[in-house]
Design an enzyme around this catalytic site. Structure first.
Site, short mmCIF file in Angstrom:
data_model
loop_
_atom_site.label_atom_id
_atom_site.label_comp_id
_atom_site.label_asym_id
_atom_site.label_seq_id
_atom_site.Cartn_x
_atom_site.Cartn_y
_atom_site.Cartn_z
N GLY A 82 0.82 -1.21 0.00
CA GLY A 82 0.00 0.00 0.00
C GLY A 82 0.85 1.26 0.00
O GLY A 82 1.94 1.27 0.57
N ASP A 176 6.92 -4.93 6.14
CA ASP A 176 7.64 -6.10 6.66
C ASP A 176 7.64 -7.26 5.68
O ASP A 176 8.68 -7.90 5.47
CB ASP A 176 7.07 -6.52 8.03
CG ASP A 176 5.58 -6.76 8.00
OD1 ASP A 176 4.88 -6.09 7.23
OD2 ASP A 176 5.10 -7.62 8.76
N ASP A 206 1.39 2.15 9.14
CA ASP A 206 0.97 1.53 10.40
C ASP A 206 2.01 1.68 11.51
O ASP A 206 1.69 1.49 12.69
CB ASP A 206 0.67 0.04 10.21
CG ASP A 206 -0.58 -0.19 9.37
OD1 ASP A 206 -1.28 0.79 9.06
OD2 ASP A 206 -0.84 -1.35 9.00
N MET A 251 -6.47 2.91 10.84
CA MET A 251 -5.56 1.92 10.28
C MET A 251 -4.67 1.34 11.38
O MET A 251 -4.37 2.01 12.37
CB MET A 251 -4.68 2.55 9.21
CG MET A 251 -5.43 3.02 7.96
SD MET A 251 -5.95 1.66 6.90
CE MET A 251 -4.46 1.41 5.95
N GLY A 252 -4.22 0.14 11.17
CA GLY A 252 -3.35 -0.53 12.13
C GLY A 252 -3.85 -1.92 12.43
O GLY A 252 -4.40 -2.18 13.49
N ARG A 429 -3.07 7.76 2.92
CA ARG A 429 -2.00 6.96 2.30
C ARG A 429 -1.23 7.72 1.22
O ARG A 429 -0.05 7.45 0.99
CB ARG A 429 -2.57 5.67 1.70
CG ARG A 429 -3.29 4.80 2.71
CD ARG A 429 -3.43 3.37 2.28
NE ARG A 429 -3.93 3.20 0.93
CZ ARG A 429 -3.94 2.03 0.28
NH1 ARG A 429 -3.46 0.95 0.88
NH2 ARG A 429 -4.41 1.94 -0.94
#
Length: 554
Positions: A82, A176, A206, A251-252, A429
């Site tokens: 994203g 990640d 995030d 978000m998260g 974003r």
């Protein structure tokens, strides 16, 4: 002709700040190597999987000599996952550093994410193209995607196309999972005897790609400032109209960093921190109790309004629901063929109920049908529940409303409860990056090239001292394997970069914990307003509260 806004025009003129060492000639910057490193966990498994790249030393960029810096290079870059504000500036920093070292060097961008290198879809960056994207939001310069390079055929195709372009190095900008892919590619290229370096860049709004050396992932600063502005606007509306409780999902999925940072910036009445829920083994009912308590106390003061922040991934952190989701992920990965043949949503629910074990079956059955259906929607590319589709804030509104109704019948509550729900996700974003993210991302791109110029592979670019002015920043390279452990994906154990959760012993959470009881009953809202790009430092150049608290500057 595409029109550009006055702000975009002005931002083209912004010159990102670089730490002093990166302002030197590239040939005068060297990587000073430390001691061999170890992974955070599962070391023996990871040593076997990364036989050629495990245990590399930390690289600190210092003034020195690097005679190889000026040779002509071809470097590729991929935007993965994203979008996050500042991605374009990473590419700009990479481009400028590469051209500073040698004007004949080439930077190519693979289009649409990792699939670009597999399908050989690419463009060559030019000065005129780069200049259109300096200090802008979005990933649209080459697009992004979520393809994972994981099969032997995909690794071979990536190598084939990298060789076709004569790549000396590949830079992967991502979170990640994307940086896990970078580590695997780096290992594969060495294994195959291909002298193609791979460098990662830490991206995610995030905020969960961080550790002792990666102090923040890029985009987190801008995103939390955008969300905090919106939350502040809603809080001001709440005290103006005085009749609505606003439940805001943020978000998260894997961590509550965004919710915590926004709470520190805006002082909502309630902010749920998922990590605390798991630590205290809280049930859904106990979370509802916490919100109801604030509603009742505020109603007693005649304040039938408020603001509640809910992290997107909360539902997974509730132990009883988390256990359910774990079993669902494994079940639906193993039985995907059978499950996908069932078209009727109610039949799907019934089939799943019959397959779940005792307590998980009980928890699943106790959820409203809408939430059951959302838990069974299409998986994400990693095979997991798409948590952003689960409207946790609506579930909480429904349960709080039901609890208040019962209290009213008992005479324990005399207020009015009218709730509105919001989800803030895409709004941030692709925002214009804050000055912090514009500077940080440009420095990350520059750092990535200097790591390449020093012959390193299997590293992620990092900058230390981020809470301080750029003149005190310290660029580094961190071995990707150092951040890895083994986790279950698609029902199998895989190497992945460990996500960073909110530290309940850390300064940001402790500051929040000391203030939240007062926020619950008072209307102590703070209104951050929109991101500012020009003006005094305390208005336009402040890092996040999280960074300042973690580094003892607040």
């Amino acid at each position: 002709m595409t029109r550009i806004s006055p702000l975009q025009k002005a931002r083209y003129g912004y010159v990102p700040k670089l730490p002093p060492v990166l302002q030197d000639e590239i040939a005068r910057i060297q990587a000073e190597l430390g001691q061999p490193t170890e992974a955070v966990a599962d070391r023996e498994d990871l040593k076997r999987l990364f036989a050629n790249t495990y245990g590399k030393p930390i690289a600190t960029l210092t003034r020195g000599s690097n005679p190889e810096a000026g040779r002509r290079r071809t470097v590729g870059v991929i935007l993965s996952g994203g979008p996050a504000p500042g991605g374009h500036n990473v590419i700009c920093g990479l481009f400028d550093a590469l051209k500073k070292a040698n004007r004949e060097s080439t930077l190519i961008g693979f289009k649409g994410g990792p699939s670009g290198i597999l399908d050989d879809e690419w463009i060559e960056f030019t000065d005129s193209l780069i200049n259109q994207y300096r200090n802008t939001g979005g990933f649209d310069i080459i697009g992004s995607g979520r393809t994972k390079i994981e099969t032997p055929e995909q690794f071979a195709k990536a190598l084939e196309n990298a060789k076709k372009h004569g790549l000396d190095a590949l830079v992967i900008i991502g979170g990640d999972d994307s940086n896990t892919n970078a580590a695997l590619l780096a290992e594969y290229f060495v294994q195959q005897g291909a002298p193609i370096q791979v460098i990662g860049i830490p991206k995610t709004i995030d905020g969960d790609l961080k550790n002792e050396y990666i102090e923040a992932s890029f985009g987190f600063d801008t995103a939390t400032k955008v969300y905090a502005e919106l939350i502040g606007n809603i809080a001001r509306d709440a005290i103006s109209s005085r009749k609505y409780w606003h439940f805001i999902r943020l978000m998260g999925r894997s961590a509550s960093h965004i919710a915590l940072e926004c709470a520190l910036q805006t002082h909502p009445n309630v902010c749920i921190v998922s990590e605390e829920v798991r630590e205290k083994n809280m049930t859904l009912s106990q979370i509802v109790d916490q919100i109801v308590d604030a509603v009742v106390k505020r109603a007693a003061k005649g304040e039938n309004f408020g603001v509640v922040l809910v992290p997107e991934g909360l539902i997974e952190f509730i132990p009883e629901v988390g256990a359910l989701i774990d079993e669902l992920n494994t079940l639906l990965a193993k039985e995907a063929e059978v499950f996908n043949r069932i078209d009727d949503p109610r039949e799907r629910i019934s089939w799943v109920k019959g397959k779940l074990s005792g307590n998980n079956q009980h928890v699943f059955s106790s959820l409203p049908e809408t939430i059951q259906a959302q838990l069974l929607m299409d998986r994400d590319p990693h095979g997991n529940v798409q948590v952003s589709r689960i409207e946790t804030e609506k579930l909480l509104i429904e349960m709080v409303s039901s609890r208040l109704k019962a209290l009213k019948e008992e005479g324990a509550y005399k207020g009015k409860f009218s709730a509105l729900n919001h989800f803030f996700g895409y709004e941030a974003r692709c925002a214009f990056p804050s000055n912090f993210d514009a500077d940080y991302c440009y420095a990350l791109g520059f750092t990535a090239f200097v790591l390449i110029a020093n012959g390193l592979t299997g590293y992620i670019a990092a900058i230390k001292n981020l809470a301080r002015p750029a003149v005190e920043w310290k660029p580094m390279g961190i071995p990707l394997t150092m951040m890895m452990n083994m986790e279950k994906r698609h029902g199998k154990m895989k190497p992945v970069i460990r996500k960073a959760l909110v530290d309940l012993e850390g300064a940001p959470f402790k500051r929040f914990a000391t203030q939240r009881d007062a926020w619950a009953t008072e209307s102590a809202y703070v209104f951050p307003g929109a991101i500012q790009y020009y003006g005094p430092d305390d208005v336009c150049n402040q890092p996040t509260m999280t960074l300042k608290l973690e580094q003892g500057l607040e």
